[in-house]
Design a protein around this motif. Sequence first.
Motif, PDB file in Angstrom:
ATOM      1  N   GLY B 785       0.813  -1.214   0.000  1.00 34.20           N
ATOM      2  CA  GLY B 785       0.000   0.000   0.000  1.00 34.20           C
ATOM      3  C   GLY B 785       0.842   1.257   0.000  1.00 34.20           C
ATOM      4  O   GLY B 785       0.778   2.084  -0.910  1.00 34.20           O
ATOM      5  N   THR B 786       1.705   1.405   0.956  1.00 36.35           N
ATOM      6  CA  THR B 786       2.418   2.662   1.159  1.00 36.35           C
ATOM      7  C   THR B 786       3.714   2.737   0.378  1.00 36.35           C
ATOM      8  O   THR B 786       4.287   3.812   0.237  1.00 36.35           O
ATOM      9  N   GLY B 787       4.222   1.564  -0.041  1.00 38.14           N
ATOM     10  CA  GLY B 787       5.508   1.571  -0.735  1.00 38.14           C
ATOM     11  C   GLY B 787       6.675   1.700   0.234  1.00 38.14           C
ATOM     12  O   GLY B 787       7.823   1.758  -0.170  1.00 38.14           O
ATOM     13  N   ARG B 788       6.368   1.713   1.510  1.00 41.92           N
ATOM     14  CA  ARG B 788       7.443   1.842   2.488  1.00 41.92           C
ATOM     15  C   ARG B 788       8.301   0.574   2.489  1.00 41.92           C
ATOM     16  O   ARG B 788       7.807  -0.523   2.246  1.00 41.92           O
ATOM     17  N   LEU B 835      25.161  -2.975  16.396  1.00 43.76           N
ATOM     18  CA  LEU B 835      24.805  -1.892  15.460  1.00 43.76           C
ATOM     19  C   LEU B 835      24.210  -2.469  14.188  1.00 43.76           C
ATOM     20  O   LEU B 835      24.153  -1.811  13.148  1.00 43.76           O
ATOM     21  N   GLN B 836      23.735  -3.692  14.278  1.00 44.41           N
ATOM     22  CA  GLN B 836      23.323  -4.393  13.067  1.00 44.41           C
ATOM     23  C   GLN B 836      22.239  -3.655  12.276  1.00 44.41           C
ATOM     24  O   GLN B 836      22.445  -3.294  11.115  1.00 44.41           O
ATOM     25  N   LEU B 837      21.093  -3.431  12.888  1.00 45.51           N
ATOM     26  CA  LEU B 837      19.993  -2.842  12.129  1.00 45.51           C
ATOM     27  C   LEU B 837      20.318  -1.420  11.637  1.00 45.51           C
ATOM     28  O   LEU B 837      20.058  -1.098  10.475  1.00 45.51           O
ATOM     29  N   PRO B 838      20.879  -0.557  12.491  1.00 43.92           N
ATOM     30  CA  PRO B 838      21.223   0.775  11.972  1.00 43.92           C
ATOM     31  C   PRO B 838      22.169   0.692  10.768  1.00 43.92           C
ATOM     32  O   PRO B 838      21.982   1.431   9.784  1.00 43.92           O
ATOM     33  N   LEU B 839      23.119  -0.235  10.795  1.00 41.53           N
ATOM     34  CA  LEU B 839      24.030  -0.356   9.655  1.00 41.53           C
ATOM     35  C   LEU B 839      23.296  -0.897   8.430  1.00 41.53           C
ATOM     36  O   LEU B 839      23.588  -0.509   7.295  1.00 41.53           O
ATOM     37  N   TYR B 840      22.333  -1.783   8.647  1.00 43.92           N
ATOM     38  CA  TYR B 840      21.502  -2.249   7.536  1.00 43.92           C
ATOM     39  C   TYR B 840      20.851  -1.041   6.845  1.00 43.92           C
ATOM     40  O   TYR B 840      20.845  -0.922   5.618  1.00 43.92           O
ATOM     41  N   LEU B 841      20.297  -0.191   7.689  1.00 40.80           N
ATOM     42  CA  LEU B 841      19.583   0.958   7.116  1.00 40.80           C
ATOM     43  C   LEU B 841      20.541   1.854   6.339  1.00 40.80           C
ATOM     44  O   LEU B 841      20.200   2.376   5.282  1.00 40.80           O
ATOM     45  N   GLU B 842      21.747   2.022   6.872  1.00 40.53           N
ATOM     46  CA  GLU B 842      22.748   2.808   6.144  1.00 40.53           C
ATOM     47  C   GLU B 842      23.030   2.170   4.783  1.00 40.53           C
ATOM     48  O   GLU B 842      23.127   2.845   3.759  1.00 40.53           O
ATOM     49  N   ALA B 843      23.125   0.842   4.823  1.00 41.05           N
ATOM     50  CA  ALA B 843      23.525   0.145   3.609  1.00 41.05           C
ATOM     51  C   ALA B 843      22.453   0.191   2.531  1.00 41.05           C
ATOM     52  O   ALA B 843      22.749   0.243   1.339  1.00 41.05           O
ATOM     53  N   VAL B 844      21.177   0.144   2.953  1.00 39.67           N
ATOM     54  CA  VAL B 844      20.112   0.114   1.943  1.00 39.67           C
ATOM     55  C   VAL B 844      19.740   1.512   1.466  1.00 39.67           C
ATOM     56  O   VAL B 844      19.011   1.672   0.484  1.00 39.67           O
ATOM     57  N   ALA B 845      20.216   2.529   2.163  1.00 34.91           N
ATOM     58  CA  ALA B 845      19.760   3.898   1.903  1.00 34.91           C
ATOM     59  C   ALA B 845      19.906   4.272   0.423  1.00 34.91           C
ATOM     60  O   ALA B 845      18.985   4.811  -0.178  1.00 34.91           O
ATOM     61  N   ALA B 846      21.057   3.937  -0.141  1.00 32.45           N
ATOM     62  CA  ALA B 846      21.298   4.355  -1.510  1.00 32.45           C
ATOM     63  C   ALA B 846      20.277   3.764  -2.469  1.00 32.45           C
ATOM     64  O   ALA B 846      19.747   4.449  -3.335  1.00 32.45           O
ATOM     65  N   GLU B 847      19.955   2.496  -2.278  1.00 35.90           N
ATOM     66  CA  GLU B 847      19.070   1.842  -3.229  1.00 35.90           C
ATOM     67  C   GLU B 847      17.598   1.953  -2.854  1.00 35.90           C
ATOM     68  O   GLU B 847      16.731   2.066  -3.717  1.00 35.90           O
ATOM     69  N   PHE B 848      17.315   1.942  -1.563  1.00 30.17           N
ATOM     70  CA  PHE B 848      15.904   1.902  -1.161  1.00 30.17           C
ATOM     71  C   PHE B 848      15.458   3.152  -0.422  1.00 30.17           C
ATOM     72  O   PHE B 848      14.365   3.203   0.130  1.00 30.17           O
ATOM     73  N   GLY B 849      16.296   4.119  -0.315  1.00 26.25           N
ATOM     74  CA  GLY B 849      15.891   5.359   0.333  1.00 26.25           C
ATOM     75  C   GLY B 849      16.266   5.380   1.797  1.00 26.25           C
ATOM     76  O   GLY B 849      16.510   4.339   2.407  1.00 26.25           O
ATOM     77  N   ALA B 850      16.326   6.556   2.324  1.00 27.34           N
ATOM     78  CA  ALA B 850      16.812   6.734   3.688  1.00 27.34           C
ATOM     79  C   ALA B 850      15.715   6.508   4.714  1.00 27.34           C
ATOM     80  O   ALA B 850      15.985   6.473   5.910  1.00 27.34           O
ATOM     81  N   ASP B 851      14.471   6.358   4.250  1.00 25.31           N
ATOM     82  CA  ASP B 851      13.415   6.262   5.266  1.00 25.31           C
ATOM     83  C   ASP B 851      12.941   4.833   5.510  1.00 25.31           C
ATOM     84  O   ASP B 851      11.870   4.603   6.046  1.00 25.31           O
ATOM     85  N   ALA B 852      13.748   3.855   5.087  1.00 25.62           N
ATOM     86  CA  ALA B 852      13.399   2.468   5.393  1.00 25.62           C
ATOM     87  C   ALA B 852      13.437   2.265   6.907  1.00 25.62           C
ATOM     88  O   ALA B 852      14.106   3.009   7.626  1.00 25.62           O
ATOM     89  N   THR B 853      12.694   1.267   7.345  1.00 24.99           N
ATOM     90  CA  THR B 853      12.730   0.934   8.768  1.00 24.99           C
ATOM     91  C   THR B 853      13.268  -0.479   8.908  1.00 24.99           C
ATOM     92  O   THR B 853      13.457  -1.190   7.924  1.00 24.99           O
TER      93      THR B 853
END
Lengths: 1055, 931
Positions: B785-788, B835-853
Amino acid sequence: MNPPGHVMILASAGSGKTYALTDRFVALLAAGAAPERIAALTFTRKAAGEFFDEILRKLARAAADDAAARRLAADVGAPAFTRGDFRRLLRAVTGSMHRLQLGTLDSFFGRIVRAFPLELGLGGDFELLEESAARRERRRVLRAMFGHAGGRPDAAQQDFIEAFKRATFGREEKRLGDTLDRFIDEFAEAYLEAPDAEAWGGAGRIWPAGAPWFEHAAPRARAAAAAALHAALPWAELNEKQRERWDRFFAELPAWSPGAELPKPVGYILGNALAEWPVVAEVRVERKKLALPPAASAALRRLAGGLVGAELVRRLEMTHGVFAVLRGYDRAYDRMVRRTGRLTFADVQRLLRPVALTGATPDEGALFLDWRLDARVEHWLLDEFQDTSFGQWKILRNLIDEAVQDATGARSFFYVGDVKQAIFTWREGDPRLFREIFDHYNAAAPGTIREQRLDRSWRSGPAVVEMVNRVLGGAQALQALLPEEVAARWNREWRPHESARPELGGFAGLGHADDETGRWAATRRVLEETQALGRGLSVAVLVQKNATAAALADFLRREGGFPAVAESDLHVGTDNPLAGALLALLRVAAHPGDAAAWAQVRMTPIARVLAAEGCDTRDALVQRVLGEVHTDGFELTLEAWVRRIEPMLAVDDAFSRLRARQLIEAARSFDETGSREVAEFAAFVARHTVREADTVGVVRVMTVHKAKGLGFDLVILPDLEGRSLTVRRRGLAMKRAADRSVEWVLDLPAEEFFGADPALRAYAEAAAAEAAYEKLCLLYVAMTRAKRAMYVVTEPAGTSSSRNYPRLLRDTLGESWSSGDPQWFKTVVAPAVPPVSPGEIPMLDHRTGSRAPRRPARAASTWGGPGRGQQLAQLFAPRSADGGPGLGRAVHALLAQVGWLAGRAEIPAWIAAWREQGAPEAAVGAAAACLQAPDLAEIWRPCDGELWRERAFELVLDGAWVSGVVDRVIVEREADGRARRATVFDFKTDALPDETEVAAAVARHAAQLLVYRRAVARLTGLGESAVKGELVFTRLARRVPAGGWGVTQTEVSDL
Amino acid sequence: MRTGITRHFLPWDRPLLPQAAAWLAAAWSGGGPLDLGATLVIVPTRQSGRRLREGLAELAAGRGQGVFPPQVVLAEELLAWPAGGSPVASRLEEQLAWIEVLRTVRLDEFREVFPVDPVERDFSWAARLARQMLRLQRTLAENSLRMGDVATVAGGDWPEAGRWRQLAALERDYDRALASRGRRDPGAAGRATRVDELRRRGVTRVVLLATPDPPASALRLLEPLTHDVTVEVVVFAPADAAALFDGWGRPLAEAWAGRPLLTGDERQHVQLCADPVEQAERVVAGVRRGGIPEGALAIGVADAEVTPVMERRLREAGVAVFNPEGRARRRGGFYHLLAALGALVREPDFAAVAAVARCPDFLRWLARRQAGAGLAVAETLAQLDALHARHLPATLEAAGALAGGFPAARALLDAVADLRSGLTAGAFPAGPARALHGLLADRHEDDDTVRADATAWSELRAEAAAAAPAFPELEPAAWWEITLALFGEETRAGPKPAGAVELLGWLELLWEDAPHLVVAGLNDGRVPEAVAGDAFLPEALRERLGLRTNAARFARDAYLLAAVAAARATTGRLDLLLGKVSAAGDPVRPSRLLLQCDDAELPARVQWLFRDVEAVRPGPPWRRAWPLTPATDAPIPGMSVTAFRDYLRCPFRFYLRHGLKMETVDPEKTELDEADFGTLLHGALEEVARDPALRACADAAVLRDALLGAFERVARRRFGRELTLPLIVQFESARQRLARAAEVLAEQRALGWVVEQVEWKFPANFAVAGLAIRGRIDRIERHAGTGRVRVIDFKTADKPVHPRDAHCRRARREEAAPALARFEWQGESLVWTDLQLPLYLEAVAAEFGADATAGYFNLPKAVGETAVWEWVDEAGEWRAAARRCAEAVAAAVAARTFWPPVELAPEHEAERFAGLFHRGTAASVDWRGVP
Ligand code: SF4
C-alpha cells in the motif's frame, strides 16, 4: 565376663566420641572378643584410619605403663587387667590387622558384593567407579544413545524423544546433550531410588482422595470461567485502581500457558483468590476486600482452581516425561556400564538392598557371610550414625537384628553419633534413624539398648563453649526464627555444653564487616594480630563453598603472605596459563583446525620451544605430538614437553612447576582409562581437582562440611552469610512415607500455584523444615571446631527480616559480643619441638668401611634379537597367516632334531616323525624342503666334527653381556680334542621375494652372525677367523656364507 | 618321604647372586666353557633368572670363558610344558570353551552356582565370568587341583560342597567342549608326560634355587624325578637356620609367625612418611646428592601404587629409571592402533573413524596411498573436524556421503572405508592380518617395544587362527574383544637404559646384591599380601585345599625381609619406607612384618609406627607462568556488520577473533549450536521467499507446507538421511517454529508486506569511516500500500528479543564497556551492544531510500511469541547515535586500537577463548600493540 550390652551414644561435638568408640573396642577385646569379629564401620577412610591408630596407641600406652594400664582397665570395665594383659591384646590386634573388619560402610558393602557376584546377578568381578570414571561412562552412554538413530529412530528412541519433549515442555528443547546432562545430575539418583512409574507424577498418589484443581483446568473451561467472571464482577463497585487491576488481569490472562511464568497481574489476583480458598466469597484487591456476588465467586473459584490445575497437569506431565527420559538413559547405562561390571558405590548399595544378609545361618535365599568373608561378626560398632542412610541401614538391619536378638548376650550393637551434626542429609544421611532404632528395639524389650550422652567438650575451652551455648542453646530465639517443629526438634536434643578443659581459657567473639572484602580483611587481621601460626597453633578458616575456600586461601597467601592451604578442590588443569598452553598444544595436535588453540600456543614461550624442536608448523606438530600421545600416552608426552618448556619458567616459579607436575599426575590417571582422545583428556582435566595435602604450620581454609570431625586452636568463621535458613533444597519434590519408600515425585510448580493445596504445601513446609534443621547443624558444626579461640565475622543483620545466620547471631548474642580474653594468644608459647623436617635417607659412604658396590649390571648387547629392523609388516604377511612367527619357531624346532643325515632315504622317516609329533604341516613341509635341498646338503652330511644343535650360550664380549642361541654349529677337532675350526649355521625363515630383499636380509643379519661367530670362537677357544658363519634361508633353500676360515679380523669387523 | 633331595644353604651374610653362580659352577675346572646345559635351575622370577645368567657369564668371563647356561625356568613354567596326548588348549580356546558352556548350560540345573539368573545372558556376561572361571582354575592348579577335586579334597562338613559339585559338573562340560575340538585343558594334562619332557631335554640335575615360594604343583612334578636325577634345593640362609624351612626350602609358617625381625634399633631403618610422594622425595633427596657409584644403591618398591610416583620423581630429578615389571601392553601405541581398528570393525561410527584417523600408522599409510599428491596431515585432520562440525555425521558412510566440500577429508574417509572392508573381509584373524599388513607395509621398526608388541599380537593372532575353525559361530566383534583383552593384559618390559636405576618388585629383592637397599611401600596388605574374602576361595577353603594362605605369604615375606636385612647387616644398609596414606589419600597401615618383635618392644614400636605424620608441603601462592604475547600485526582489511558487536563487547577479543582468527573446534559436538540452528531456519525461509509462486501467498497452511518442505530439503542437504537423536529432537523444534512462522508470515502478507529482496548483499563499496563493511540482509520487504521499505532480520534465539534491547543497554554502575560504545539518551546513560539494524539501514539507503525501517522477525522457542518487532525511530535519532558509534568503531579498527580489553567473568567467556585468560584479561596479556 559380663555381656557387653547394646548402647546408643549421643555425643556432642568434641565430647570424645572416638574415645568412647575405642574404649568400646578395647572393652570388647578385654571381654574376650576376637578382634576380627568386631565390625567397626565409619563413613570416611580417614576416620577409619584414625580410629585404628587410636586403638593401637591406647593399647600401647597401657601396655607400656602401669598407671595408663590401670586407667584403661577401669575405663573398659576390666579392673583386673594389667600391662601384660594389654600387651596381649595389642599383639592380638596387630597380629590380625589384615583380617579386621574396620573400615567404611562402602568398603564393607563392596567386599560383600565381591564375595557374592553371582548371587547378585553380576557376572564375575566388578570395578568400582570413582566420580571421574562414572562421568566418563556417562559420556560414553550418551554418545551411544545419540549416535545410532540411523535413518529413522526405533521405537525406544521415539519414546525417548517423546519423553524428552514432555519433560522439557516450555523450557529448553534445543540442546539435548546439556539438558540431559543436567537431568542426570539432578535426578538420576532419584530415579534409581524410585524406579516406579506410578510414583512419578502420579496424581492418584499425591491426592488419593482427589483434588479440586483439575475440573476446570482445560483451556476452554478456563476461558469460560474467565468470561463468566468478567461478566459477574461488580465493576461498578470498584475504584479506579481496582478496576485497573482487574483489567490488566483479564488482558494478560490469555497470554499465559502452563509451564510459563505467571504474568504479575494474573499472579496477583490468583494469589489473593487462593488466599480465600476454598470459599472464595471475597477477594482482596488493592488492600480492600471485595465481596463477590455468588456468580463471580463461583467463577473466580473455577478460574483460580483451573489455573492451578492447568499448571499442575503440566507439571505432572513433565514429571512423567522426566521419568521416561531417565528410564531411557538408565536402561542404556545399565546395559553398557553396570552389566559389564562397572559399579558406583551407590550401585553397590542398591544391589545389596533387596537381599538378606545373614551371618550365622544361611536361610533360603540369604547370603551367608561368615564363610565367604572369612569372618563371623559378633559385635557391631557404627560411627557417625546420624549420617547413615536408610538404605545403608536396610542392608545392615538383619545382621544387627541377629546381634541384638542373640539370646546369649554374647553379641552386641553399639552406635554413636550426634543428630546436631547431621549435615549430610543431601547425601541421604537420615538423622531420624538414630531415635527410631532405639525406640524400635526398646519397644520390643525395654532396656535393650542403653542411652548415653556425652556433653562435656574435650575440645573447646570455656569461651568457645559459652558462645555455642548462647547461640545454639538459645531456645527462644530459635523458636522465633524457625519453624516450630524444627525448633522443638532441636531444643529437645539440646543439652548445654560444658568445657572439660577450663584451663584453655580462650576467646570467642562476634564482629562485623560490611561486605566480603571487609570480612576477608578481618580474617587477615585476626591472623596477623594473633600470630597464631608463629605460636605453633593450628588455624582454620571455615567457609560455606569450595570456591570461596580457594579464593580466600589465595587472598591470604597473596595479600597476607600466610601459608594458606585451600582444602578445597583445586582445578589444577585450568587455573593457570602453563596448563592452559599445554592443553592447547595437545588440542592443536589432535585438531589442527583449532585456530584458537594454535594461536594460544604461539602467544606463549612454547612457540620458541617448538621452533627449537623443529615443529613450528602444524603438520610437524601434529606428526610429532600426536605420535607421542599415541605411542606413550598423555603422561609421558606431557612430561617430555614440560621438561622442554621448564627452562622458560622463572627460576623461582615454584607454582607453575607444581601445576605442571599436577597436570602430569592427572594425565597418569587419565592414561589408566586407556583413552588417547585429546578432547576426552581435556574434559577430564577440566574436572580434575587436587587437594593440597594436610600439613602442619599452615592456615587451613575449608568448607564446614570438610571440617567436620576436626578441631583447631583458632577458628575464623568469615562466611556465615547467605540465604534464609528455611529454603528448601532445589530439585524434584520427593515425598517419602514413614518407611522411607517414595510415595510420589513431582516437579513442584512455583509456590503461588500450590499454596492452597494441603498435600503440596505440607510437603514444601516439611522440606523447608528439614533444610532449616540442617542449616542449624551446619552452624553447630562450624562453631564447635575451635579449641581456644573463635572469631565470627558477619555482615550486620541490620533491619533485614531474612531469617539467616547473621540474624540468628544477632538475636542470640546482640549486636556485638565476646567472651574470654581478647589477648588470649599472648599466653600461648610456641612449642619447643621444632617442626618435623622432611627426612632424607642417609647414603652409605662407599669410600669407607662398607662393602663394595656390586658390579654394575652389564648392558645387554645391542645387536638385538632376531628380526630386528625387519619390516614390521612381515609379521602380518598373508602368507604367514597360517603360522606367523610360530611357523619360524616350529621349523627351527624340527630342524634342531636332526643330527646327521646319512642319505635322502632318511628324509621320509623324519617327515613321518614330525607328523607324529603333531607339528603343523606347513612347518613339516618347510623343514623337509631344507633337508631335501641339494644346496643345503652339506649342512646335514655326517662328518666327524662335533655337532651343536639349538645351543644357548652366555658370555661377556667387549664388556657387554651377550646371550644367544646358535642353531647349528659344527666344531671340527684335532685328535687331542682341541678345536680346529667351526662353522655356524643360522637358519632364517624370512619370506624373501627378490634379490634385493635377500641382500637386505643378509645385511640385516650380519651383525648377529658376527656375534655368533665370536661367541663360538670364545666357547671353542678358536680364533675368530677359524669360525665360519653361514646364513641359511630355509624358504629359498639357500646358504649365504659370511666370513671366517681365514678371513681376517679386520675384514670381519668391517661387517 | 622324598629321597634324592638334598638341601644346601648359602649363608645370607653375603650377597646371593655370586654365591649362587659359584655354587653352580663348583665342579667347573675352568678349562673349557662352563657347561651347565644338563642342569635345570628353577628360580623365583624372570628377573632373577636373568641375573643368574648374567652372573654366570660374569663368572666365566673372569677366566676368559663363556657359558653353556643351565635351563633356567620359573616353577610355573614347568607346568606349562607340553604334555603329550591331544594338544593343550590355548588361552583363547580355554576362554571360548568357557564362554560356550556358560552361554549354553541350563542355569536352573546349577542353582548353587547361579542362584539368580543374570539380567542378560549375553556374550559380555559370559566373557567376564569365563575369565573368573579361568582365574579360579589357575589358582587351584597351584596345588594341581581342578574344580572337580575340591569337594573331595576339602573333606566333609563345610557349607559349600554342593556348589563345588556343580562347579565340577560345569568343568566337565568345559572339558567336553574342548575335547570335541580335539583340545584339552592344560590342568587336565597328565603329569607323567611332563616328566618325560624333562628327560627329553636331557636334564640330569635339577636345582631349586633360592625360590622360597614355588607352587605345590611344581614340587609335585619334581618329586618322581628324584629317582632318576639329583634334585637339589638351595636355600639362601645360614645352615643353622635349617629348621625354619621345609625340605623344599619353603619358610615354615609356624617358625616365622612369631619370629622377631629387624631387631636392634629399627628407627634407624624404618621411615614413616606421609604418603607415596614423600617416600619418593626421600629417595630422590638421597640420590640427588650424587656420588653414589653404580651398583651401590638399589631401590625396591613393595607397593605397586608407589612405583609410578617413584619413577616420575626420579625421572624429574634426572635419574634414569627402569621398571623391570614393564608396562601393560594396553598402555602402548600398538594396542591403541588395534583398539581403534577393533572399534571401527564393531561399529563404523564417526567417533571410531576419528580415532583411527589419529593413529600415526594410519596417517603414514594414507600418505602412501596418496603418494605423489602428498598428504597435508594437518589440513586433512582439520577438514575431518570441519566436516563433522558442519554435517554431524553419525557414521562413516554418512560422513562419506557428506564430504563433498572437503576433498582431503573425503580421501581419508575413503581410506578408512577401504581399511574397514579389508578388516572385515574373510574370517577373523586372516582379514585383520591382511589389513594390518597393508597398513604397516614398509615400516621398519627398530623400536624394540613396538616390535615386541607386534610379535605378541601376531602370536595371539596365530592362536586365534588355530582356534577359529573350532568356534565358527563367534562374531568378529567378539573375536576382537577377547583377543584385545588378552593382548592388553600382557606386560612387556623394554630394554633397560644404560645406567638406569631399577625399581625392583618385592619378590626380586632376594637376588639384589647392592650394598645399600631402599625399599618403599612397606605397608600392610602389600607386604605381606593378604586376601580377605573371596567369591569362591575364602581363606578357610584355601587352607583345606593346600593353596597359598595368608599365613604362608606372611612366612615367605618375613623370610624375605630377614634375608635382605641379614645380607646388609654388617657392611651394607637397608632402609624401609612406608606411608601413612596411599596415593589416593586413604590411610594405610604399616606392614605387620615391622611389628615382628619381642613383646616387650611391641608397645614402643606401635607408638612409633602408628604416630601421626603429616606432609610439610604448603602450596606456593598462585603465580603467572608467563603473560601471553599475541602478534599485533594481524591484518583487518574490513569487517562484517556482525563484528561490530564483538568490538563493542571487547576490542581485544575482537582482535583475537577477527585479526588472529581464533576459532575453536569442538570435536565432541553432537548437536546443532545456535548458529547452525539459525542457518537451518534461515535456509528454509530463504527458499520459500525466493519462490515466485509464493511471493504474495497469504495462506498460512500453504506457507507452512512450503516452509516445512523447504526445511526438509535444506536439512537433508546438510545432514543427510541418517540423523542422530539430538538432531531429530532439534529438527522437531525447528519445524514447530517454522509452522508458527508461517502463520505470522501470512498475517504480515495480509497486512501488505511483500518480499522485495532476499539475502540482499551490501554494495561492494559500502564503507564506514573508510573501512569496508560486509553484510547480507535476510529480507527486504515493501509495503504494497504505502511503498514503504523495511528490512527484516530473522532471530532464532530461544527468547524473543526487541531490537532496541539487542542493540543497547543501560550503563552499569562501574561500566567497563569501551568509551566509544557509550552514549546519552534523554538523560540516560546507555551503551551500544550491537549496530546491526542501523548499519543495515545505512547500507540500503542508496538503493531503497533513507526512510526504510528495520525490525526483527522473532522465532523463539515459545512459539506463541513468534512475531515481527519493528524498531520505531521516527526522528532518526537512534540512527544518528548509532552512526556516530559505528564510525568510531570503524575508525578505531582502522587505527588498530584493540586495547585495553574488557574484563569478563570466566563464565561469560566465549568457548573460543576458554583457558586463555587467568585472573584478569589485561593481566594475562603483554600487549605490545596500539593502546
Ligand atoms: S552445506 Fe551443502 S554445499 Fe556445503 S558442504 Fe555441506 S552439502 Fe556441500
